[in-house]
Design a protein around this motif. Structure first.
Motif, PDB file in Angstrom:
ATOM      1  N   LYS A  39     -11.040  19.446   6.765  1.00 17.03           N
ATOM      2  CA  LYS A  39      -9.929  20.073   7.496  1.00 17.03           C
ATOM      3  C   LYS A  39      -9.007  19.029   8.127  1.00 17.03           C
ATOM      4  CE  LYS A  39     -11.912  23.908   6.443  1.00 17.03           C
ATOM      5  NZ  LYS A  39     -11.411  24.666   5.264  1.00 17.03           N
ATOM      6  N   GLN A  40      -9.063  17.806   7.659  1.00 14.61           N
ATOM      7  CA  GLN A  40      -8.182  16.755   8.155  1.00 14.61           C
ATOM      8  C   GLN A  40      -7.118  16.424   7.099  1.00 14.61           C
ATOM      9  OE1 GLN A  40     -10.747  13.490   9.178  1.00 14.61           O
ATOM     10  NE2 GLN A  40     -11.652  14.532  10.928  1.00 14.61           N
ATOM     11  N   ARG A  41      -6.137  15.625   7.505  1.00 12.85           N
ATOM     12  CA  ARG A  41      -5.078  15.233   6.575  1.00 12.85           C
ATOM     13  C   ARG A  41      -5.670  14.468   5.392  1.00 12.85           C
ATOM     14  NH1 ARG A  41       0.219  14.672   7.951  1.00 12.85           N
ATOM     15  NH2 ARG A  41       0.283  12.647   6.911  1.00 12.85           N
ATOM     16  N   HIS A  42      -5.254  14.837   4.191  1.00 18.14           N
ATOM     17  CA  HIS A  42      -5.713  14.152   2.985  1.00 18.14           C
ATOM     18  C   HIS A  42      -4.568  13.292   2.468  1.00 18.14           C
ATOM     19  CE1 HIS A  42      -7.593  13.155  -0.726  1.00 18.14           C
ATOM     20  NE2 HIS A  42      -6.818  13.922  -1.476  1.00 18.14           N
ATOM     21  N   VAL A  43      -4.785  11.999   2.435  1.00 21.03           N
ATOM     22  CA  VAL A  43      -3.741  11.053   2.055  1.00 21.03           C
ATOM     23  C   VAL A  43      -4.162  10.324   0.780  1.00 21.03           C
ATOM     24  CG1 VAL A  43      -2.399   9.043   2.754  1.00 21.03           C
ATOM     25  CG2 VAL A  43      -3.042  10.759   4.456  1.00 21.03           C
ATOM     26  N   LEU A  44      -3.280  10.361  -0.227  1.00 17.67           N
ATOM     27  CA  LEU A  44      -3.511   9.614  -1.457  1.00 17.67           C
ATOM     28  C   LEU A  44      -3.034   8.179  -1.263  1.00 17.67           C
ATOM     29  CD1 LEU A  44      -2.117  12.252  -3.982  1.00 17.67           C
ATOM     30  CD2 LEU A  44      -4.442  12.029  -3.110  1.00 17.67           C
ATOM     31  N   THR A  45      -3.863   7.220  -1.635  1.00 21.06           N
ATOM     32  CA  THR A  45      -3.552   5.812  -1.399  1.00 21.06           C
ATOM     33  C   THR A  45      -3.677   5.012  -2.679  1.00 21.06           C
ATOM     34  OG1 THR A  45      -4.431   6.011   0.851  1.00 21.06           O
ATOM     35  CG2 THR A  45      -4.114   3.801   0.006  1.00 21.06           C
ATOM     36  N   GLU A  46      -2.756   4.086  -2.867  1.00 16.46           N
ATOM     37  CA  GLU A  46      -2.817   3.185  -4.018  1.00 16.46           C
ATOM     38  C   GLU A  46      -2.274   1.820  -3.579  1.00 16.46           C
ATOM     39  OE1 GLU A  46      -1.028   3.007  -8.544  1.00 16.46           O
ATOM     40  OE2 GLU A  46      -1.686   4.937  -7.710  1.00 16.46           O
ATOM     41  N   VAL A  47      -2.972   0.755  -3.924  1.00 19.07           N
ATOM     42  CA  VAL A  47      -2.568  -0.598  -3.534  1.00 19.07           C
ATOM     43  C   VAL A  47      -1.984  -1.323  -4.741  1.00 19.07           C
ATOM     44  CG1 VAL A  47      -3.336  -2.821  -2.635  1.00 19.07           C
ATOM     45  CG2 VAL A  47      -4.288  -0.695  -1.689  1.00 19.07           C
ATOM     46  N   ILE A  48      -0.786  -1.885  -4.555  1.00 16.22           N
ATOM     47  CA  ILE A  48      -0.106  -2.635  -5.604  1.00 16.22           C
ATOM     48  C   ILE A  48      -0.239  -4.128  -5.284  1.00 16.22           C
ATOM     49  CG2 ILE A  48       2.063  -2.985  -6.823  1.00 16.22           C
ATOM     50  CD1 ILE A  48       0.901  -0.148  -7.037  1.00 16.22           C
ATOM     51  N   ARG A  51       0.842  -1.190   0.000  1.00 12.37           N
ATOM     52  CA  ARG A  51       0.000   0.000   0.000  1.00 12.37           C
ATOM     53  C   ARG A  51       0.879   1.241   0.000  1.00 12.37           C
ATOM     54  NH1 ARG A  51      -4.399   0.224   4.466  1.00 12.37           N
ATOM     55  NH2 ARG A  51      -2.569   0.369   5.830  1.00 12.37           N
ATOM     56  N   VAL A  52       0.664   2.097  -1.005  1.00 17.73           N
ATOM     57  CA  VAL A  52       1.416   3.343  -1.131  1.00 17.73           C
ATOM     58  C   VAL A  52       0.561   4.470  -0.563  1.00 17.73           C
ATOM     59  CG1 VAL A  52       2.573   4.901  -2.739  1.00 17.73           C
ATOM     60  CG2 VAL A  52       2.487   2.441  -3.223  1.00 17.73           C
ATOM     61  N   ARG A  53       1.155   5.267   0.305  1.00 16.20           N
ATOM     62  CA  ARG A  53       0.445   6.387   0.926  1.00 16.20           C
ATOM     63  C   ARG A  53       1.293   7.646   0.767  1.00 16.20           C
ATOM     64  NH1 ARG A  53      -3.335   5.180   4.946  1.00 16.20           N
ATOM     65  NH2 ARG A  53      -2.524   6.840   6.264  1.00 16.20           N
ATOM     66  N   VAL A  54       0.663   8.721   0.262  1.00 16.50           N
ATOM     67  CA  VAL A  54       1.352  10.000   0.068  1.00 16.50           C
ATOM     68  C   VAL A  54       0.486  11.109   0.647  1.00 16.50           C
ATOM     69  CG1 VAL A  54       2.148  11.688  -1.644  1.00 16.50           C
ATOM     70  CG2 VAL A  54       2.616   9.252  -1.979  1.00 16.50           C
ATOM     71  N   TYR A  55       1.084  11.947   1.467  1.00 22.99           N
ATOM     72  CA  TYR A  55       0.364  13.063   2.087  1.00 22.99           C
ATOM     73  C   TYR A  55       0.079  14.131   1.034  1.00 22.99           C
ATOM     74  CZ  TYR A  55      -0.436  17.224   4.980  1.00 22.99           C
ATOM     75  OH  TYR A  55      -0.957  18.359   5.541  1.00 22.99           O
ATOM     76  N   GLY A  56      -1.196  14.512   0.905  1.00 17.90           N
ATOM     77  CA  GLY A  56      -1.587  15.479  -0.119  1.00 17.90           C
ATOM     78  C   GLY A  56      -2.074  16.797   0.417  1.00 17.90           C
ATOM     79  N   GLY A  57      -1.818  17.098   1.693  1.00 20.41           N
ATOM     80  CA  GLY A  57      -2.257  18.366   2.267  1.00 20.41           C
ATOM     81  C   GLY A  57      -3.522  18.206   3.087  1.00 20.41           C
ATOM     82  N   LEU A  58      -4.049  19.337   3.571  1.00 18.53           N
ATOM     83  CA  LEU A  58      -5.268  19.313   4.382  1.00 18.53           C
ATOM     84  C   LEU A  58      -6.498  19.307   3.478  1.00 18.53           C
ATOM     85  CD1 LEU A  58      -4.470  21.826   7.286  1.00 18.53           C
ATOM     86  CD2 LEU A  58      -4.459  19.324   7.343  1.00 18.53           C
ATOM     87  N   ASP A  59      -7.455  18.475   3.828  1.00 19.26           N
ATOM     88  CA  ASP A  59      -8.704  18.383   3.082  1.00 19.26           C
ATOM     89  C   ASP A  59      -9.510  19.663   3.313  1.00 19.26           C
ATOM     90  OD1 ASP A  59     -11.406  17.788   2.318  1.00 19.26           O
ATOM     91  OD2 ASP A  59     -10.892  15.666   2.375  1.00 19.26           O
ATOM     92  N   PRO A  60      -9.857  20.433   2.254  1.00 20.98           N
ATOM     93  CA  PRO A  60     -10.603  21.680   2.453  1.00 20.98           C
ATOM     94  C   PRO A  60     -12.013  21.462   2.978  1.00 20.98           C
ATOM     95  CG  PRO A  60     -10.444  21.156   0.124  1.00 20.98           C
ATOM     96  CD  PRO A  60      -9.558  20.185   0.839  1.00 20.98           C
ATOM     97  N   LEU A  61     -12.534  20.238   2.819  1.00 22.44           N
ATOM     98  CA  LEU A  61     -13.899  19.966   3.278  1.00 22.44           C
ATOM     99  C   LEU A  61     -13.919  19.531   4.734  1.00 22.44           C
ATOM    100  CD1 LEU A  61     -16.820  19.859   2.157  1.00 22.44           C
ATOM    101  CD2 LEU A  61     -16.474  17.436   1.763  1.00 22.44           C
TER     102      LEU A  61
END
Length: 294
Positions: free
Chosen positions: A37-46, A25-35
């Motif tokens: 206000k929590q951490r927005h993490v991009l996820t992709e499973v290989i 599982r790949v996880r990358v921090y993408g900033g704060l969610d504007p909706l």
């Protein structure tokens, strides 16, 4: 890069984790969610495999580049959440809003509502439009389905018949496409996504109009018959010679007409229309601009 915090080093923006199944599982921090206000993490499973580690590292690097270039979705909001925000700010007519809400309730929300807007792409939307062309009730293709005469509790009779798939009309599917297009344009303005998937999706083409107006002889016959009643004849004559809409014609008042000889003019400023929640009433013209007919 595993990116495990707590080792005294700077926290990595992307990490790769091994799941119990052996997949990565790949996880990358993408900033704060504007909706939220929590951490927005991009996820992709290989999936597990010989080249899984290499593919995971490539996926991590790709996501990091998307974040750096601001091409990644900025929120984990679903299409339901986007449409709710979009319709709450809709500035069109009440009738149009009611139509849009009906389409969202009957077609968009059941099929795409829970999907995150960042995962919607032209392929998904094309499949969605294909489903709308297949069956307007989105049946599960099972035997024994019944098209009931009413959604209320009832006893079935001959009016409740075996289900037959009927497609939505091309016009309705295009209305649904316009709803999604408007919502995604707002999402771009708000910084939720970088580009709209509706720009590349293909709704069905607009149906070609096929009007069948009466010919000159038929029009003359209609007018001659209608003039047996002066009021009715005046209305039919006005409708035929000016081409005004029905609602506009119903809202015409005496002060709307200029009877100056040689300059007779009909001023169109208001129209009769159905207002959701309270019935018929006067409102602005469909174009929100007054015009004249002569």
């Amino acid at each position: 890069m595993t990116g495990r915090p707590g080792t005294g080093t700077r926290r990595a923006r992307g990490n790769i984790e091994t799941l119990a199944s052996g997949a990565l599982r790949v996880r990358v921090y993408g900033g704060l969610d504007p909706l939220t206000k929590q951490r927005h993490v991009l996820t992709e499973v290989i999936p597990k495999g010989t080249n899984a580690r290499r593919d995971a590292e490539r996926a991590r690097d790709r996501l990091l580049v998307e974040v750096a270039e601001r091409r990644n979705p900025k929120t984990s909001a679903t299409l339901d959440q986007l449409l709710e925000r979009y319709l709450s700010q809709f500035q069109g007519s009440p009738n149009t809003l009611q139509l849009y809400e009906t389409h969202v309730k009957n077609h968009i929300r059941p099929l795409l509502g829970p999907v995150k807007i960042g995962r919607l792409d032209p392929e998904v939307l094309d499949s969605f439009y294909a489903e709308l062309r297949r069956c307007r009730k989105h049946c599960a293709r099972k035997r024994g389905l019944i098209d009931h005469r009413t959604e209320r509790e009832h006893e079935c009779d001959e009016r409740c018949r075996p289900h037959r798939c009927r497609p939505l009309s091309a016009t309705t599917i295009r209305h649904i496409h316009f709803i999604l297009s408007g919502a995604f344009k707002k999402a771009i303005r708000w910084g939720w996504i970088k580009e709209s998937p509706t720009s590349w999706a293909e709704p069905p083409p607009a149906p070609k109009p096929n009007p069948k107006p009466p010919n000159a002889a038929q029009a003359a016959q209609i007018l001659n018959e209608s003039w047996k009643d002066a009021d009715w004849g005046a209305m039919i004559w006005t409708a035929m010679t000016t081409g005004v809409r029905r609602g506009e014609l119903c809202a015409v008042k005496v002060e709307s007409v200029d009877f100056t000889p040689g300059r007779e003019t009909l001023w169109l400023e208001r129209a009769i229309r159905r207002e959701p929640g309270w019935g018929w009433g006067e409102g602005d013209l469909k174009t929100h601009q007054q015009r004249t007919a002569r």
